[in-house]
Each structure stands twice: as structure tokens, then as C-alpha cells.
Design a protein around this motif. Structure first.
Motif, PDB file in Angstrom:
ATOM      1  N   ARG A 161      -8.297 -52.537   1.637  1.00  0.00           N
ATOM      2  CA  ARG A 161      -9.106 -53.760   1.713  1.00  0.00           C
ATOM      3  C   ARG A 161      -9.865 -53.988   0.419  1.00  0.00           C
ATOM      4  O   ARG A 161     -10.117 -55.139   0.046  1.00  0.00           O
ATOM      5  N   VAL A 162     -10.243 -52.895  -0.233  1.00  0.00           N
ATOM      6  CA  VAL A 162     -11.057 -52.974  -1.447  1.00  0.00           C
ATOM      7  C   VAL A 162     -10.328 -52.250  -2.575  1.00  0.00           C
ATOM      8  O   VAL A 162      -9.854 -51.123  -2.393  1.00  0.00           O
ATOM      9  N   LEU A 163     -10.254 -52.894  -3.731  1.00  0.00           N
ATOM     10  CA  LEU A 163      -9.714 -52.267  -4.928  1.00  0.00           C
ATOM     11  C   LEU A 163     -10.864 -51.980  -5.875  1.00  0.00           C
ATOM     12  O   LEU A 163     -11.597 -52.895  -6.269  1.00  0.00           O
ATOM     13  N   ALA A 164     -11.060 -50.708  -6.224  1.00  0.00           N
ATOM     14  CA  ALA A 164     -12.133 -50.299  -7.129  1.00  0.00           C
ATOM     15  C   ALA A 164     -11.515 -49.703  -8.383  1.00  0.00           C
ATOM     16  O   ALA A 164     -10.690 -48.784  -8.298  1.00  0.00           O
ATOM     17  N   ALA A 185      -7.005 -61.138 -12.485  1.00  0.00           N
ATOM     18  CA  ALA A 185      -7.150 -62.510 -11.994  1.00  0.00           C
ATOM     19  C   ALA A 185      -6.161 -62.783 -10.867  1.00  0.00           C
ATOM     20  O   ALA A 185      -6.499 -63.420  -9.855  1.00  0.00           O
ATOM     21  N   LYS A 186      -4.932 -62.298 -11.008  1.00  0.00           N
ATOM     22  CA  LYS A 186      -3.929 -62.496  -9.958  1.00  0.00           C
ATOM     23  C   LYS A 186      -4.292 -61.737  -8.686  1.00  0.00           C
ATOM     24  O   LYS A 186      -4.112 -62.246  -7.575  1.00  0.00           O
ATOM     25  N   LEU A 187      -4.812 -60.531  -8.846  1.00  0.00           N
ATOM     26  CA  LEU A 187      -5.219 -59.757  -7.679  1.00  0.00           C
ATOM     27  C   LEU A 187      -6.382 -60.433  -6.955  1.00  0.00           C
ATOM     28  O   LEU A 187      -6.448 -60.444  -5.722  1.00  0.00           O
ATOM     29  N   ILE A 188      -7.292 -60.992  -7.720  1.00  0.00           N
ATOM     30  CA  ILE A 188      -8.431 -61.697  -7.124  1.00  0.00           C
ATOM     31  C   ILE A 188      -7.953 -62.955  -6.414  1.00  0.00           C
ATOM     32  O   ILE A 188      -8.438 -63.290  -5.323  1.00  0.00           O
ATOM     33  N   ASP A 189      -6.983 -63.650  -6.997  1.00  0.00           N
ATOM     34  CA  ASP A 189      -6.429 -64.850  -6.357  1.00  0.00           C
ATOM     35  C   ASP A 189      -5.773 -64.529  -5.022  1.00  0.00           C
ATOM     36  O   ASP A 189      -5.646 -65.402  -4.164  1.00  0.00           O
ATOM     37  N   SER A 190      -5.333 -63.278  -4.860  1.00  0.00           N
ATOM     38  CA  SER A 190      -4.740 -62.871  -3.580  1.00  0.00           C
ATOM     39  C   SER A 190      -5.810 -62.540  -2.540  1.00  0.00           C
ATOM     40  O   SER A 190      -5.509 -61.989  -1.484  1.00  0.00           O
ATOM     41  N   THR A 193     -10.926 -57.935  -2.354  1.00  0.00           N
ATOM     42  CA  THR A 193     -12.257 -57.539  -2.766  1.00  0.00           C
ATOM     43  C   THR A 193     -12.084 -56.560  -3.923  1.00  0.00           C
ATOM     44  O   THR A 193     -11.376 -55.560  -3.787  1.00  0.00           O
ATOM     45  N   VAL A 194     -12.697 -56.843  -5.057  1.00  0.00           N
ATOM     46  CA  VAL A 194     -12.473 -56.050  -6.261  1.00  0.00           C
ATOM     47  C   VAL A 194     -13.806 -55.593  -6.829  1.00  0.00           C
ATOM     48  O   VAL A 194     -14.716 -56.405  -7.040  1.00  0.00           O
ATOM     49  N   LEU A 195     -13.904 -54.289  -7.097  1.00  0.00           N
ATOM     50  CA  LEU A 195     -15.071 -53.692  -7.726  1.00  0.00           C
ATOM     51  C   LEU A 195     -14.627 -53.107  -9.056  1.00  0.00           C
ATOM     52  O   LEU A 195     -13.634 -52.381  -9.114  1.00  0.00           O
ATOM     53  N   ILE A 196     -15.357 -53.413 -10.122  1.00  0.00           N
ATOM     54  CA  ILE A 196     -14.972 -52.981 -11.457  1.00  0.00           C
ATOM     55  C   ILE A 196     -16.168 -52.313 -12.126  1.00  0.00           C
ATOM     56  O   ILE A 196     -17.276 -52.851 -12.120  1.00  0.00           O
ATOM     57  N   SER A 197     -15.932 -51.149 -12.685  1.00  0.00           N
ATOM     58  CA  SER A 197     -16.918 -50.493 -13.540  1.00  0.00           C
ATOM     59  C   SER A 197     -16.457 -50.651 -14.971  1.00  0.00           C
ATOM     60  O   SER A 197     -15.358 -50.200 -15.327  1.00  0.00           O
ATOM     61  N   SER A 198     -17.257 -51.305 -15.806  1.00  0.00           N
ATOM     62  CA  SER A 198     -16.808 -51.556 -17.172  1.00  0.00           C
ATOM     63  C   SER A 198     -17.959 -51.990 -18.062  1.00  0.00           C
ATOM     64  O   SER A 198     -18.962 -52.533 -17.597  1.00  0.00           O
ATOM     65  N   HIS A 199     -17.760 -51.781 -19.381  1.00  0.00           N
ATOM     66  CA  HIS A 199     -18.631 -52.360 -20.390  1.00  0.00           C
ATOM     67  C   HIS A 199     -18.105 -53.704 -20.879  1.00  0.00           C
ATOM     68  O   HIS A 199     -18.804 -54.408 -21.612  1.00  0.00           O
ATOM     69  N   GLN A 200     -16.894 -54.055 -20.512  1.00  0.00           N
ATOM     70  CA  GLN A 200     -16.255 -55.277 -21.026  1.00  0.00           C
ATOM     71  C   GLN A 200     -16.751 -56.484 -20.240  1.00  0.00           C
ATOM     72  O   GLN A 200     -16.038 -57.075 -19.442  1.00  0.00           O
ATOM     73  N   VAL A 201     -17.979 -56.858 -20.497  1.00  0.00           N
ATOM     74  CA  VAL A 201     -18.646 -57.875 -19.687  1.00  0.00           C
ATOM     75  C   VAL A 201     -18.058 -59.264 -19.931  1.00  0.00           C
ATOM     76  O   VAL A 201     -17.651 -59.955 -18.997  1.00  0.00           O
ATOM     77  N   GLU A 202     -18.017 -59.689 -21.192  1.00  0.00           N
ATOM     78  CA  GLU A 202     -17.611 -61.067 -21.474  1.00  0.00           C
ATOM     79  C   GLU A 202     -16.176 -61.350 -21.050  1.00  0.00           C
ATOM     80  O   GLU A 202     -15.866 -62.437 -20.580  1.00  0.00           O
TER      81      GLU A 202
END
Length: 247
Positions: A161-164, A185-190, A193-202
Motif C-alpha cells: 500500500r505504501v512505497l517508502a 511521477a508515474k508511480l504517484i499517478d497510479s 502512497t509514497v514516502l521519500i527520504s532525500s536531500h533533493q528537495v527542488e
């Protein structure tokens, strides 16, 4: 942007310290809802990976509790791992198959699904990450970015249910980052629920519904991505025009 549903994950007053006394998490309270796309960001050592590991019971709270679908992760980590698919920063540690297709099939095979269902899931997962046509390749021949995508495909085949994703852009060059953003973006369009840990903010801002800023194991800001980014820049936790990982 996905429609937002009810809560899937709750963290209630979660605290955790490492054996040397270093704070991992400090009184974290969160509610994560179905359909949210959330970026967890902050300086190195802020607690992002530790928080993600709590979601599937790889770390257990020393105080407080983590709930997945209302069930304590400490009491039922198996349920959490069925509902939440965690892609680690080091993709190699998740690749176990002798071929690309065999690696993606590993999880569904452990679920004892029938062969047709396994083949369908492998095909769909590889297509979702742009690795269709590479099913017979040996994983060690893939590039770093392709290995990252293979690790994601292996999780997708389990249909969580959730992709982290913990630092999905680590060690990727700019074209690799753009490619990974396209996959996300494609996964979100499907409607995942997506959780991302990252410094790549922009790079991620157009995809996000929410952003959470961590510092020294604490959630110090939680809300609209642009508002949180401005706060992080003002605090010196994110450099203006940040396109690369902070050091």
C-alpha cells in the motif's frame, strides 16, 4: 496529485536512542494518510533512515508506538512489511536473484502466488521502472541507476500500500535524478502512497503533497512543501537552489 484518504501509519511519541546514546528519534508524532506523497528531509543524521526503519519494525521504539492500519508494528511486524515496501539506500543489499526477472519474482514467489500471477507482476513491475526487456540480464551488469530501479521493481511486485524510498537519488548524476523523478511521477499517478527520504528537495517539489523537516531526531516542521522548504532555507538546513545532496 492523489486524493487523500484515511490514515495508514501513525507514530505516537516515538523515541529511540542508539547504543552509544546518540538520539535517533525524539518524541515523533506523525499521521500518514492514504494517497499522500511526503518528503522527509533534513541534515545528515537528522533521523530520516531511522524513522523509515521504524515503519517496518527493523528498529523498534524504546518509547511510544508505531501503528500500521491500527496495528502495533512491535506486535505484528509482518503486517507492516506487507503493507509498506521499503527500498533501501543501498540497492545491492536488496538484489538477490540471478537474473533481473528472477530478482523481481523472488517476493511474489515467497507469497506462493501462482505462476501466471507472478509473471504478470514481474512484467508490470519492470515496465513501471523502465526495465522491461532486461528480464534475462544479470543484475551485476546493470548500472547503479538501473540497480536502484530493480530494487524498486522488486518492492512493487509485492504490491504494498505504501512505497517508502530511502535516499533514492544517492550516487546518481543529474540525468539519473531526472529519470528517477519521472519514474516516481508515474508511480504517484497510479495513486500510490509514497514516502521519500532525500536531500533533493527542488527536484521533487512538483510531486509532493507534504514535506516534513527533521533535525536531531525531531520533526521540527510539517506542512505544505513550499512553506517547509522556505523554513529549512531560513534555518540553514537546506541551501538555496539546492540540487545536490548536502554534506
Amino acid at each position: 496529485m492523489n486524493d487523500i484518504g484515511g490514515p495508514i501509519i501513525e507514530m505516537r511519541h516515538v523515541s529511540y536512542r542508539f547504543a552509544d546514546g546518540t538520539i535517533g528519534l525524539e518524541n515523533v508524532n506523525l499521521e500518514i494518510n492514504e494517497g499522500e506523497v511526503i518528503l522527509f528531509t533534513g541534515p545528515n543524521g537528522a533521523g530520516k533512515t531511522t524513522l523509515f526503519r521504524h515503519l517496518i519494525g527493523l528498529c523498534l521504539p524504546q518509547q511510544g508506538e508505531v501503528l500500521v492500519e491500527g496495528v502495533s508494528v512491535s506486535r505484528n511486524p509482518r503486517l507492516a512489511r506487507e503493507r509498506i515496501g521499503l527500498v533501501f539506500q543501498d540497492a545491492d543489499c536488496q538484489i538477490v536473484g540471478e537474473t533481473v526477472g528472477g530478482d523481481v519474482a523472488f517476493g511474489p514467489e515467497n507469497l506462493r502466488l501462482d505462476r501466471k500471477e507472478i509473471e504478470l507482476r514481474v512484467h508490470q513491475a519492470l515496465a513501471a521502472v523502465g526495465l522491461d526487456g532486461l528480464a534475462e540480464r544479470r543484475p551485476h551488469t546493470l548500472s547503479g541507476g538501473e540497480k536502484r530501479r530493480l530494487a524498486i521493481a522488486g518492492i512493487l511486485a509485492m504490491e504494498p500500500r505504501v512505497l517508502a524510498l530511502d535516499e533514492p537519488f544517492a550516487n546518481l548524476d543529474y540525468p539519473g535524478i531526472r529519470s528517477m523523478c519521472g519514474i516516481l511521477a508515474k508511480l504517484i499517478d497510479s495513486r500510490r502512497t509514497v514516502l521519500i527520504s532525500s536531500h533533493q528537495v527542488e527536484a521533487l517539489l512538483p510531486l509532493l503533497s507534504r514535506m516534513i523537516l527533521l533535525q536531531e531526531g525531531r520533526c521540527i516542521a510539517d506542512g505544505h512543501p513550499m512553506e517547509i522548504m522556505c523554513k529549512a532555507v531560513a534555518m540553514g538546513l537546506i541551501a538555496p537552489g539546492c540540487h545536490t545532496e548536502m554534506t
